[in-house]
Design an enzyme around this catalytic site. Sequence first.
Site, mmCIF file in Angstrom:
data_model
loop_
_atom_site.group_PDB
_atom_site.id
_atom_site.type_symbol
_atom_site.label_atom_id
_atom_site.label_comp_id
_atom_site.label_asym_id
_atom_site.label_seq_id
_atom_site.Cartn_x
_atom_site.Cartn_y
_atom_site.Cartn_z
ATOM 1 N N GLU A 77 -2.714 -3.847 -5.241
ATOM 2 C CA GLU A 77 -3.787 -3.332 -4.397
ATOM 3 C C GLU A 77 -4.118 -1.948 -4.907
ATOM 4 O O GLU A 77 -3.248 -1.085 -5.006
ATOM 5 C CB GLU A 77 -3.333 -3.221 -2.934
ATOM 6 C CG GLU A 77 -3.321 -4.534 -2.190
ATOM 7 C CD GLU A 77 -2.831 -4.376 -0.756
ATOM 8 O OE1 GLU A 77 -2.485 -5.404 -0.154
ATOM 9 O OE2 GLU A 77 -2.754 -3.239 -0.254
ATOM 10 N N ASP A 124 -5.308 5.299 7.782
ATOM 11 C CA ASP A 124 -4.146 5.635 6.962
ATOM 12 C C ASP A 124 -3.400 6.849 7.495
ATOM 13 O O ASP A 124 -3.989 7.749 8.093
ATOM 14 C CB ASP A 124 -4.586 5.920 5.522
ATOM 15 C CG ASP A 124 -4.912 4.637 4.778
ATOM 16 O OD1 ASP A 124 -3.998 3.821 4.607
ATOM 17 O OD2 ASP A 124 -6.081 4.448 4.398
ATOM 18 N N TYR A 134 -3.736 -10.666 5.409
ATOM 19 C CA TYR A 134 -2.881 -9.480 5.362
ATOM 20 C C TYR A 134 -2.435 -9.192 6.790
ATOM 21 O O TYR A 134 -3.258 -8.834 7.638
ATOM 22 C CB TYR A 134 -3.693 -8.309 4.791
ATOM 23 C CG TYR A 134 -2.903 -7.035 4.528
ATOM 24 C CD1 TYR A 134 -2.044 -6.490 5.474
ATOM 25 C CD2 TYR A 134 -3.045 -6.345 3.322
ATOM 26 C CE1 TYR A 134 -1.337 -5.335 5.231
ATOM 27 C CE2 TYR A 134 -2.341 -5.173 3.073
ATOM 28 C CZ TYR A 134 -1.495 -4.675 4.031
ATOM 29 O OH TYR A 134 -0.808 -3.516 3.799
#
Lengths: 272, 402
Positions: free
Chosen positions: A49, A60, A175
Amino acid sequence: MSRLKARFDALKADNRAAFVTYIQAGDPNRDVSAAILAGLPSVGADIIELGMPFTDPAADGPAIDKAAQRALAAGASTKQTFEMVREFRRADEATPIVLMGYFNPVFHYGIDAFCKDAAVAGVDGLIIVDLPPEEDAELLAPAIANNIDVIRLATPTSDDDRLTTIVKDASGFVYYVAVAGVTGGKSATADDIGDAVARIKRHTDLPVAVGFGIKTPEQAADVAARADAAVVGSAIVSLIEQGLEKQLPNADMIENILNFTQTLANGVRSGR
Amino acid sequence: MALNSYTTGPDEKGHFGQYGGRYVSETLMPLVLQVEQEYRTAMKDETFLAELDELNRQYIGRPSPLYYAERLTDHLGGAKVYFKREELNHTGAHKINHAIGQVLLAKRMGKTRVIAETGAGQHGVATATVAARFGLKCTVFMGAVDIERQKPNVFRMKLLGAEVKPVTSGSATLKDAMNDALRDWVSNVHDTFYIIGTVAGPHPYPMMVRDFQSVIGRETKEQIVHMEGRLPDSLVACVGGGSNALGLFHPFLDDRDVEMYAVEASGHGVDTDKNAASIAGGSPGVLHGNRTYLLQTEDGQIEEAHSISAGLDYPGIGPEHVWLHEQGRVTYVSATDKEAMEAFQLCCRTEGIIPALESAHGLAHVMRMAPTLPKDHICVLNLSGRGDKDIFTVAKELGEEI
């Protein structure tokens, strides 16, 4: 057959989980980042990734936020990310590359042009974290037209109804974000991960990758025993920050990162 | 082609034309959908609406007066200028209107903690206030730069029992505070409600904040008809994210003869790299949960905004504003730091009202516009906040020590 499908099929035949590594493109600068990227398959990365730097990575944690700011300060751009993928592809035709990031740089580039240029560079999939199924129709069509998988995210807050929506147009893999939180934070228990993967698998035949909070070879092994892939990002990216703080020469920093990545890969391989 | 109505948006997915929407991470999606569902139910619940109304009157002090600014009108020598006195609300700005509404919703959803982002500190103070009033835990994210320039509001929030978390990422201002608030929310989805401070963010926030703020326009309509026997000719409000502007404008959108001017902060000037004018200098993009106009680079990276007023120092704008701009229903203009400073001082001296620097941007446009208009032109300015919080910034600009 897509590189992602080929890779997952081969690993399944070996009864092995995929080890997915995440780094941010251009962090701390283009040359070091390209060297790390080129070295990842040799230390056991099955899928890569590649983070696309964005000024405002609101999903994040600090490690990847700082990585993005470092990369941007060193001149990172979408075009540069594509160039890095193109260079990588000259030496490696098999390892799938998934670009992961936020929608604005994609949108601003032009969605059609982005998908076309990504495919030409050798990109296999896209994970756009702030583009939920409600909003991703305009990305799906051009991505499919260019044989790029759009990987969707499932989370601890996704109930069965929601999972139905998520897997509907998903491709490549699903995911699973193992914790409700940002990258590089808390870790989920192996049992919770096992339950979640089993639940997602009731909705889809796609491979299920698990990420968020995996920091050690032991945790990677636990996940590999329960899922089709284990994703490690912040723990790897943090080594760049540490290397810069210690003012390590580039070669030493790259070696540290690849050595650590190898221990994680060994963890994944010992999981089953 | 003119639309039949400008008040039907957003559509069921939260889009105003192609703007708005729900661009959030999957972890937040179920929660955002739940907020929308609860909001729609609450707005049909007589008990909820009665409680909101009661708090508006008894706690905020609504209705806020509509005041004829006689000396300012004489000074400008043209249009008759009215102020909608939102600065007289409890906590000193319009932000309390949507904070009360959202905290009632948080309580209804069984949440025990609220979070907020703040720029000038007005929304943070409003959130800390309603959290104290309802006994909820409160964390406010505020850019380190803003903490420095808005010290009085930081201390107010602390007095009210809120934790103020300094944000050092990025440019350490409002946009970065919003990133950190989103990071906190995604990590605490079960007990936390995010009280967003403007008409931006993922659907239903732009609609919900607008609806709670529309009390400003509804009151204005009633008051001006009572005082002048007719609707105003023009409305003026400053716009950062755009909550006070939309609050004033929305109830008038279908009154075709009412002109509307939203005043962006152009900092050192729209042609410089130090401004906060997303309509004048931005382009379409996606940030903080919605598609809108953003200040951004050629590579789609978000640029730092600049304004003397912390509350307008944001590189985006609410999606409904972009839609109203593209429809041509609202005219978007701008005022520089310097023009806002002049308006600030004029307001102090002619009306005995110290306005927020944010509101002074609106007044700056009134100062440009009013002298060119006939004396029977009625103009209403939303005086969205009071300027006590800004006296340090203003003193510095004027080169005075306090």
